[in-house]
Design an enzyme around this catalytic site. Structure first.
Site, PDB file in Angstrom:
ATOM      1  N   ASP A  93      -6.898   4.480  -4.655  1.00  0.00           N
ATOM      2  CA  ASP A  93      -7.585   4.358  -3.359  1.00  0.00           C
ATOM      3  C   ASP A  93      -8.178   5.749  -3.127  1.00  0.00           C
ATOM      4  O   ASP A  93      -8.402   6.496  -4.107  1.00  0.00           O
ATOM      5  CB  ASP A  93      -6.591   3.933  -2.247  1.00  0.00           C
ATOM      6  CG  ASP A  93      -7.281   3.555  -0.939  1.00  0.00           C
ATOM      7  OD1 ASP A  93      -7.778   2.424  -0.835  1.00  0.00           O
ATOM      8  OD2 ASP A  93      -7.350   4.390  -0.010  1.00  0.00           O
ATOM      9  N   LYS A  98       0.869  -1.192   0.000  1.00  0.00           N
ATOM     10  CA  LYS A  98       0.000   0.000   0.000  1.00  0.00           C
ATOM     11  C   LYS A  98       0.893   1.224   0.000  1.00  0.00           C
ATOM     12  O   LYS A  98       2.052   1.154   0.423  1.00  0.00           O
ATOM     13  CB  LYS A  98      -0.871   0.002   1.260  1.00  0.00           C
ATOM     14  CG  LYS A  98      -2.106   0.873   1.143  1.00  0.00           C
ATOM     15  CD  LYS A  98      -3.240   0.174   0.419  1.00  0.00           C
ATOM     16  CE  LYS A  98      -4.367   1.145   0.145  1.00  0.00           C
ATOM     17  NZ  LYS A  98      -5.553   0.473  -0.401  1.00  0.00           N
TER      18      LYS A  98
HETATM   19  P1  NDP Z   1     -12.730   8.063  -3.019  1.00  0.00           P
HETATM   20  O1  NDP Z   1     -11.665   9.062  -2.799  1.00  0.00           O
HETATM   21  O2  NDP Z   1     -13.238   7.829  -4.387  1.00  0.00           O
HETATM   22  O3  NDP Z   1     -13.991   8.395  -2.098  1.00  0.00           O
HETATM   23  C1  NDP Z   1     -13.865   8.462  -0.721  1.00  0.00           C
HETATM   24  C2  NDP Z   1     -15.187   8.901  -0.137  1.00  0.00           C
HETATM   25  O4  NDP Z   1     -15.135   8.778   1.287  1.00  0.00           O
HETATM   26  C3  NDP Z   1     -15.502  10.360  -0.431  1.00  0.00           C
HETATM   27  O5  NDP Z   1     -16.904  10.534  -0.481  1.00  0.00           O
HETATM   28  C4  NDP Z   1     -14.893  11.071   0.786  1.00  0.00           C
HETATM   29  O6  NDP Z   1     -15.476  12.327   1.065  1.00  0.00           O
HETATM   30  C5  NDP Z   1     -15.235  10.078   1.884  1.00  0.00           C
HETATM   31  N1  NDP Z   1     -14.232  10.216   2.953  1.00  0.00           N
HETATM   32  C6  NDP Z   1     -12.904  10.006   2.861  1.00  0.00           C
HETATM   33  N2  NDP Z   1     -12.302  10.257   4.029  1.00  0.00           N
HETATM   34  C7  NDP Z   1     -13.277  10.645   4.854  1.00  0.00           C
HETATM   35  C8  NDP Z   1     -13.316  11.043   6.202  1.00  0.00           C
HETATM   36  N3  NDP Z   1     -12.171  11.103   6.927  1.00  0.00           N
HETATM   37  N4  NDP Z   1     -14.520  11.368   6.749  1.00  0.00           N
HETATM   38  C9  NDP Z   1     -15.650  11.308   6.024  1.00  0.00           C
HETATM   39  N5  NDP Z   1     -15.677  10.945   4.730  1.00  0.00           N
HETATM   40  C10 NDP Z   1     -14.526  10.618   4.160  1.00  0.00           C
HETATM   41  O7  NDP Z   1     -12.171   6.694  -2.378  1.00  0.00           O
HETATM   42  P2  NDP Z   1     -12.659   5.208  -2.638  1.00  0.00           P
HETATM   43  O8  NDP Z   1     -14.122   5.200  -2.854  1.00  0.00           O
HETATM   44  O9  NDP Z   1     -11.756   4.604  -3.629  1.00  0.00           O
HETATM   45  O10 NDP Z   1     -12.307   4.514  -1.233  1.00  0.00           O
HETATM   46  C11 NDP Z   1     -13.253   4.439  -0.152  1.00  0.00           C
HETATM   47  C12 NDP Z   1     -12.832   3.351   0.814  1.00  0.00           C
HETATM   48  O11 NDP Z   1     -12.789   2.091   0.122  1.00  0.00           O
HETATM   49  C13 NDP Z   1     -11.444   3.493   1.441  1.00  0.00           C
HETATM   50  O12 NDP Z   1     -11.463   2.948   2.741  1.00  0.00           O
HETATM   51  C14 NDP Z   1     -10.566   2.623   0.556  1.00  0.00           C
HETATM   52  O13 NDP Z   1      -9.398   2.187   1.219  1.00  0.00           O
HETATM   53  C15 NDP Z   1     -11.516   1.467   0.297  1.00  0.00           C
HETATM   54  N6  NDP Z   1     -11.213   0.649  -0.861  1.00  0.00           N
HETATM   55  C16 NDP Z   1     -11.130   1.189  -2.101  1.00  0.00           C
HETATM   56  C17 NDP Z   1     -10.866   0.395  -3.187  1.00  0.00           C
HETATM   57  C18 NDP Z   1     -10.901   0.927  -4.587  1.00  0.00           C
HETATM   58  O14 NDP Z   1     -10.844   0.102  -5.510  1.00  0.00           O
HETATM   59  N7  NDP Z   1     -11.004   2.220  -4.801  1.00  0.00           N
HETATM   60  C19 NDP Z   1     -10.564  -1.036  -3.030  1.00  0.00           C
HETATM   61  C20 NDP Z   1     -10.774  -1.541  -1.685  1.00  0.00           C
HETATM   62  C21 NDP Z   1     -11.055  -0.702  -0.650  1.00  0.00           C
HETATM   63  P3  NDP Z   1     -14.614  13.691   0.794  1.00  0.00           P
HETATM   64  O15 NDP Z   1     -14.518  13.789  -0.701  1.00  0.00           O
HETATM   65  O16 NDP Z   1     -15.407  14.764   1.429  1.00  0.00           O
HETATM   66  O17 NDP Z   1     -13.267  13.470   1.426  1.00  0.00           O
END
Ligand code: NDP
Length: 447
Positions: free
Chosen positions: A167, A127
């Site tokens: 991510d 990671k």
């Molecule tokens: P994105 O950046 O596309 O989206 C993240 C979302 O979560 C946004 O809506 C963001 O809001 C919100 N968010 C992030 N941090 C916070 C926080 N501290 N408090 C509240 N809201 C928050 O990321 P992904 O959708 O790719 O990833 C989401 C989760 O899924 C993570 O945990 C990631 O590790 C996990 N994941 C992702 C994979 C992938 O293929 N993308 C694979 C496996 C797991 P804002 O824009 O306001 O920050």
């Protein structure tokens, strides 16, 4: 409580990695499942497998200098933790978010080892990321940051060495800039070195959708195993990024009604079911805030700035935002409202205390390392297509994803049964993921 051997190893992890609470949490959660394995497999103890597993094979920390639109030099910190390559090249995403530090990257890398093992595909765990905050940055600034990040990272990567992906904060735009700089620095068109690429230049259909789709499919399998289904059920999804958007899409396809989405500013409730096209327009195209969804949707959708998305009464919960976003109070509220299943699209979104509440109430709980493994699994399918210079259809790739998710679900259940804990998906995921890695490490000798 851990037994004395596990406790001694855990104490050493705490001592060696001070100030990294998320990493400690991830390690402890796995250790709690492994007690049952240690007694049946003394060879793991003889080979100090756990101590070796907790120590990353390599940790890279580097300076990322770049120039912003005002001509001011900015400096961020870059990370890549190459955690474990027993089953294949290091594989895992890059996160760009101001909260990123070494402990966060290590927790994610540690989880990734077991997740990747569970997919059954030949990928090790890693990671990376940076404390860079992409919010509010221009395309030019994002590009210059990505180029500087890759200028250091490229020397550690390779399709047989380390294959990053996206991510939080790293989507198709960032992967494009990163791949462009890699190609330029190495003078090689090495498509298999990054996944999540654009469809015209080596990407795979379904990769974008895979994590969210997979989390919904995993929930569907848990419901079916209990004689239930998504049909007509209300579903809460948190987040509005890559994972959340495609979880919402798949929930709809499976007959559920997704009624929420959120970001770091608050959440929206849409009793008529989230309008996917509007959400995508605001989030994927305009990179806007979730409040705009309620403003533009009309018909009773409302925005809540302060509060928890888990207060909304639902049958199924899909946390898809970030770690520790669902705490013990949230879990109690969900249970009070009759939640049936929780499937983690995000990594470690439920606190250990929240998981205990679900366990106590007999709520089906799918841990992230199983439920969100569809993303990395489809990344491995992207690598397969790159290696064979091929491009599969959407239907074929989605079918592979579905089979992989069903396979992970079955593996978790069967392993939980084998160790006398029926229905304990977390135990099943940890033990099944661990055994393959541990056996490979023993085969390789002390390296
Ligand atoms: P994105 O950046 O596309 O989206 C993240 C979302 O979560 C946004 O809506 C963001 O809001 C919100 N968010 C992030 N941090 C916070 C926080 N501290 N408090 C509240 N809201 C928050 O990321 P992904 O959708 O790719 O990833 C989401 C989760 O899924 C993570 O945990 C990631 O590790 C996990 N994941 C992702 C994979 C992938 O293929 N993308 C694979 C496996 C797991 P804002 O824009 O306001 O920050």
């Amino acid at each position: 409580m851990l037994d004395s051997t596990l406790q001694a190893t855990y104490d050493q992890v705490l001592h060696r990695n001070p100030g990294e609470p998320e990493f400690h949490q991830a390690v402890r959660e796995v250790f709690e499942s492994l007690e049952v394995v240690q007694s049946r497999h003394p060879e793991y103890q003889d080979h100090s497998i756990l101590m070796r597993l907790c120590e990353p094979e390599r940790q890279i920390i580097f300076r990322v200098p770049w120039v912003d639109d005002d001509g001011v030099v900015q400096v961020n910190r870059g990370f890549r933790v190459e955690y474990n390559s027993a089953l294949g090249p290091y594989k895992g995403g890059l996160r760009f978010h101001p909260s990123v530090n070494l402990g966060i990257v290590k927790f994610l890398g540690f989880e990734q080892i077991f997740k990747n093992s569970l997919t059954g595909l030949p990928i090790g765990g890693g990671k990376g990321g940076s404390d860079f905050d992409p919010h509010g940055r221009s395309d030019g600034e994002i590009m210059r940051f990505c180029q500087s990040f890759m200028t250091e990272l490229h020397r550690h990567m390779g399709e047989y060495t380390d294959v990053p992906a996206g991510d939080i904060g790293v989507g198709a735009r960032e992967i494009g800039y990163l791949f462009g700089q890699y190609k330029r620095l190495t003078n090689r068109y090495e498509a298999g070195v990054l996944t999540g690429k654009g469809l015209d230049w080596g990407g795979s259909l379904v990769r974008k959708e895979a994590t969210g789709y997979g989390a919904a499919i995993f929930a569907d399998e848990m419901l079916k195993a209990n004689g239930s289904s998504f049909d007509g059920r209300r579903v809460a999804v948190s987040g509005s990024g890559n994972v959340a958007i495609y979880a919402i899409e798949k929930v709809r396809q499976l007959g559920g009604i997704p009624v929420t989405a959120s970001d770091s500013t608050g959440y929206v409730v849409d009793e008529n079911g989230v309008d996917l096209a509007l959400l995508q327009q605001i989030k994927e195209v305009e990179r806007g805030r979730i409040v705009e969804y309620a403003e533009r949707r009309g018909n009773g959708a409302r925005f809540v700035a302060n509060g928890s998305v888990w207060d909304v009464p639902v049958d199924i919960a899909l946390p898809c935002a970030t770690q520790n976003e669902l705490n013990v109070e949230d879990a109690r509220t969900l249970v009070k409202n009759g939640v049936l299943a929780v499937s983690e699209g995000a990594n470690m979104p439920c606190t250990p205390e929240a998981v205990a509440v679900f366990r106590e109430a007999d709520v089906r709980y799918g841990p992230g390392k199983a439920a969100n493994a569809g993303g990395v699994a489809t990344s491995a399918l992207e690598m397969q297509q790159n290696a064979s210079r091929d491009a599969w259809s959407f239907e074929h790739t989605e079918e592979r994803l579905t089979q992989i998710m069903k396979g992970i679900h079955t593996t978790c259940l069967e392993t939980a049964d084998e160790f006398g804990r029926p229905g304990d998906y977390a135990l099943g995921a940890n033990v099944a993921g661990f055994r393959k890695v541990a056996d490979a490490m023993i085969a390789f000798g002390v390296i």
